[in-house]
Design a protein around this motif. Structure first.
Motif, PDB file in Angstrom:
ATOM      1  N   THR A   1      27.094 -11.458  -9.789  1.00  0.00           N
ATOM      2  CA  THR A   1      27.678 -12.617 -10.186  1.00  0.00           C
ATOM      3  C   THR A   1      28.901 -13.089 -11.579  1.00  0.00           C
ATOM      4  O   THR A   1      29.269 -11.432 -11.710  1.00  0.00           O
ATOM      5  CB  THR A   1      26.528 -13.166 -11.263  1.00  0.00           C
TER       6      THR A   1
ATOM      7  N   GLU B   1      30.957 -12.553 -14.281  1.00  0.00           N
ATOM      8  CA  GLU B   1      30.621 -13.035 -16.024  1.00  0.00           C
ATOM      9  C   GLU B   1      30.384 -14.405 -16.211  1.00  0.00           C
ATOM     10  O   GLU B   1      31.887 -14.649 -16.745  1.00  0.00           O
ATOM     11  CB  GLU B   1      30.822 -11.464 -16.243  1.00  0.00           C
ATOM     12  N   ASN B   2      29.729 -14.936 -17.401  1.00  0.00           N
ATOM     13  CA  ASN B   2      29.826 -15.969 -18.042  1.00  0.00           C
ATOM     14  C   ASN B   2      29.906 -17.091 -16.612  1.00  0.00           C
ATOM     15  O   ASN B   2      30.008 -17.717 -17.181  1.00  0.00           O
ATOM     16  CB  ASN B   2      30.670 -15.924 -19.146  1.00  0.00           C
ATOM     17  N   GLY B   3      29.636 -16.961 -15.478  1.00  0.00           N
ATOM     18  CA  GLY B   3      30.198 -17.836 -14.746  1.00  0.00           C
ATOM     19  C   GLY B   3      28.716 -19.028 -14.755  1.00  0.00           C
ATOM     20  O   GLY B   3      27.915 -18.587 -15.018  1.00  0.00           O
TER      21      GLY B   3
ATOM     22  N   ALA C   1      25.568 -16.758 -13.127  1.00  0.00           N
ATOM     23  CA  ALA C   1      24.830 -16.028 -14.275  1.00  0.00           C
ATOM     24  C   ALA C   1      24.387 -17.218 -15.318  1.00  0.00           C
ATOM     25  O   ALA C   1      22.952 -16.335 -16.018  1.00  0.00           O
ATOM     26  CB  ALA C   1      26.265 -15.351 -15.030  1.00  0.00           C
ATOM     27  N   LYS C   2      24.484 -17.864 -15.788  1.00  0.00           N
ATOM     28  CA  LYS C   2      24.401 -18.866 -17.339  1.00  0.00           C
ATOM     29  C   LYS C   2      22.895 -19.706 -16.562  1.00  0.00           C
ATOM     30  O   LYS C   2      21.712 -19.144 -17.119  1.00  0.00           O
ATOM     31  CB  LYS C   2      25.134 -20.139 -17.785  1.00  0.00           C
TER      32      LYS C   2
ATOM     33  N   LYS D   1      40.008 -13.497 -11.871  1.00  0.00           N
ATOM     34  CA  LYS D   1      40.460 -12.141 -13.358  1.00  0.00           C
ATOM     35  C   LYS D   1      41.625 -11.136 -12.827  1.00  0.00           C
ATOM     36  O   LYS D   1      41.818 -10.902 -11.549  1.00  0.00           O
ATOM     37  CB  LYS D   1      39.761 -11.141 -13.473  1.00  0.00           C
TER      38      LYS D   1
ATOM     39  N   TYR E   1      33.232  -5.879 -14.608  1.00  0.00           N
ATOM     40  CA  TYR E   1      33.784  -5.751 -15.296  1.00  0.00           C
ATOM     41  C   TYR E   1      34.719  -4.780 -15.443  1.00  0.00           C
ATOM     42  O   TYR E   1      34.232  -3.603 -16.987  1.00  0.00           O
ATOM     43  CB  TYR E   1      34.553  -6.613 -16.244  1.00  0.00           C
TER      44      TYR E   1
END
Length: 531
Positions: free
Chosen positions: A119, A121-123, A126-127, A191, A505
């Motif tokens: 997933t 990150e912080n998407g 993921a949440k 990113k 990341y």
């Protein structure tokens, strides 16, 4: 390994993307009287298309004829003026903007099921608790099982309007029943910064993969973090970076140059010049910067390298860059498609144009890499061809050359072991990613108690995993690929890929860079600089 075994890395799509792109778009509908007044040439094209549409003996898709005509016209201009069909516009726009609206997963169709590799990150996913290894069984009640969809169709089903809801049914190993996740679609970043970390106690590292709208803010966040960790020098890795927005490159250079230093200027066919200068906001003007470039570093990457080199700031390390000095502007064609048309050339502060010649046509232009390879330029800096007529001098007396890329201050040859043809092919085609995912699926739990740092320092890929990879590739490619001459290099790539899927990341490059001869050279240079 012979020179002929070095992979030809210039992909046409990447070269097309390698343009410096001016952010504004032109809508010619507003100025049609001025720009599209009737004339015989335009009437001739319109009349021909009408004849085919109404009179030709068979039905013909005239839209496709128009597309061919547009591409034919652009192919006679320069290699970087390109047509973007309507169906590709959203993907191109997302890439340049640096984000898209979706649920934030990387997936792999494994045994006819959408399976989450990781997933974002912080998407959105993921949440709500979706994890790598989860199988998505249905979306909003529609079954996604059975392998009846291609990847583009699956992406369309998972994407949607921002803040819209998506109810997912998910199978997770160890759970007796399907899990339900209600995901709210949101903006998911693409990113631009692949990694940022400390190489030594005072040398920071940032890898930039392109220059999108979001890149400067990502870069600034990474730079500030490294400064807090003690970075007084920076390795800026622009290898393989095909370019992007000119103004983003200018903003990044501004962090390194003193006030009022010229960064770049552009000139159109009427001779009008636009100049960009450094401002007072630079946060790394006192630090030393090492810019890492290679034969795939283009346009905006070359603006950064050229601006710093011409201002006698920092050290350019690597191999001669791509040689792309043309500036494009996106122009709407009124039907959802667009053209990116070359509208000017850019010049480095000393007045260099680093655009290589395209006067012999696009085919010859894209064959330039083969010419460099045949000359041995990627392995020997003495084989780089320069023209004395394109010699320039920096304020401190350093000689630099125009006419085909930025020549580095410190040359580092192509690494024929870590960048051999087979390994690079397998990585780019996703075979290593897919193999590592399937290996993880055998037992993800064994990594639950291994920290990121512990994995970096102690985990090793065994010979049995290499044998499993050979079996996997035999099944997928129907060819026998045996890793004998470069088994250690394969292990290194597999460990980096595994780290990325487990820890996200920056993990991939932090491991891969451990066996990177250009990184080693930069570290060595920084140690000399600090002594």
């Amino acid at each position: 390994m012979s020179k002929s075994k070095i992979l030809f890395p210039f992909i046409l799509g990447a070269a097309i993307a390698a343009g410096i792109f001016i952010g504004g778009k032109l809508d010619f509908a507003d100025t049609s009287d001025r720009l599209f007044s009737s004339n015989s040439k335009k009437d001739k094209l319109n009349r021909l298309i009408d004849y085919i549409d109404y009179e030709y003996v068979e039905d013909v898709n005239t839209d496709s004829i128009v597309d061919v005509t547009v591409n034919g016209i652009l192919n006679n201009l320069d290699p970087h003026s390109v047509y973007i069909p309507k169906e590709n516009m959203q993907e191109v726009a997302d890439n340049m903007k640096g984000n898209f609206v979706g649920i934030g997963i990387n997936f792999y169709t494994f045994k006819d099921t959408i399976t989450v590799i990781k997933t974002v990150e912080n998407g959105p996913s993921a949440k709500v608790g979706i994890k790598g290894g989860d199988r998505i069984v249905s979306a909003n009640g529609e079954s996604l099982l059975g392998g009846g969809y291609n990847n583009d169709t699956l992406v369309d089903k998972l994407r949607g309007e921002r803040y819209s809801k998506l109810k997912l049914k998910v199978f997770r190993k160890g759970s007796p029943e399907l899990l339900t996740f209600n995901v709210t679609r949101d903006v998911v970043p693409i990113k631009s910064i692949d990694a940022s970390y400390m190489l030594t106690n005072n040398l920071g590292y940032i890898k930039v993969n392109r220059f999108a709208e979001s890149t400067y803010q990502e870069f600034k966040t990474a730079l500030d973090k490294l400064k807090r960790l003690g970075a007084t020098s920076l390795a800026l890795d622009l290898r393989g970076n095909p370019g992007g927005f000119l103004e983003i490159a200018v903003a990044i250079v501004d962090e390194f140059l003193e006030d009022d230093k010229l960064i770049v200027y552009t000139r159109n066919k009427k001779g009008k010049e636009d100049r960009s200068y450094a401002t007072t906001k630079g946060d790394f003007e006192k630090g030393h910067v090492y810019v890492m470039i290679d034969e795939n570093s283009a346009s905006a990457s070359e603006i950064i390298a050229g601006a710093l080199q011409d201002n006698d700031k920092g050290t350019i390390v690597g191999r001669r860059s791509y040689g792309k000095g043309l500036v494009q502007r996106e122009m709407n064609l009124g039907d959802g498609s667009a053209v990116r048309l070359t509208v000017s050339k850019y010049y480095t502060p000393t007045g260099r144009s680093i655009q290589r010649s395209y006067e012999n046509g696009n085919r010859d232009y894209y064959d330039d890499y083969a010419d460099r390879l045949n000359r041995g330029e990627l392995l020997d800096e003495n084989k780089i061809e320069v023209a004395d007529s394109l010699k320039f001098t920096t304020p401190k007396g350093k000689v630099v050359y125009g006419g085909g890329g930025i020549i580095p201050d410190v040359f580092v040859p192509y690494d024929t072991q870590m960048q051999n043809e087979t390994l690079t092919f397998l990585e780019r085609r996703g075979f290593l990613d897919n193999f590592v995912f399937e290996e993880l699926e055998k037992d993800r739990n064994k990594f639950n108690d291994i920290s990121r740092q512990e994995f970096f320092e102690n985990f090793t890929v065994t010979d049995s995993v290499i044998k499993s990879l050979e079996d996997f590739l035999k099944l997928k490619t129907r060819s026998n690929i045996v890793f004998v001459a470069y088994k250690n290099e394969v292990k290194h790539y597999l460990k980096a890929t595994l780290a990325e899927q487990l820890y996200g990341y920056g993990a991939y490059y932090k491991i891969l860079n451990k066996h990177d001869i250009m990184i080693d050279k930069v570290i060595s240079l920084s140690q000399v600089q600090s002594n």
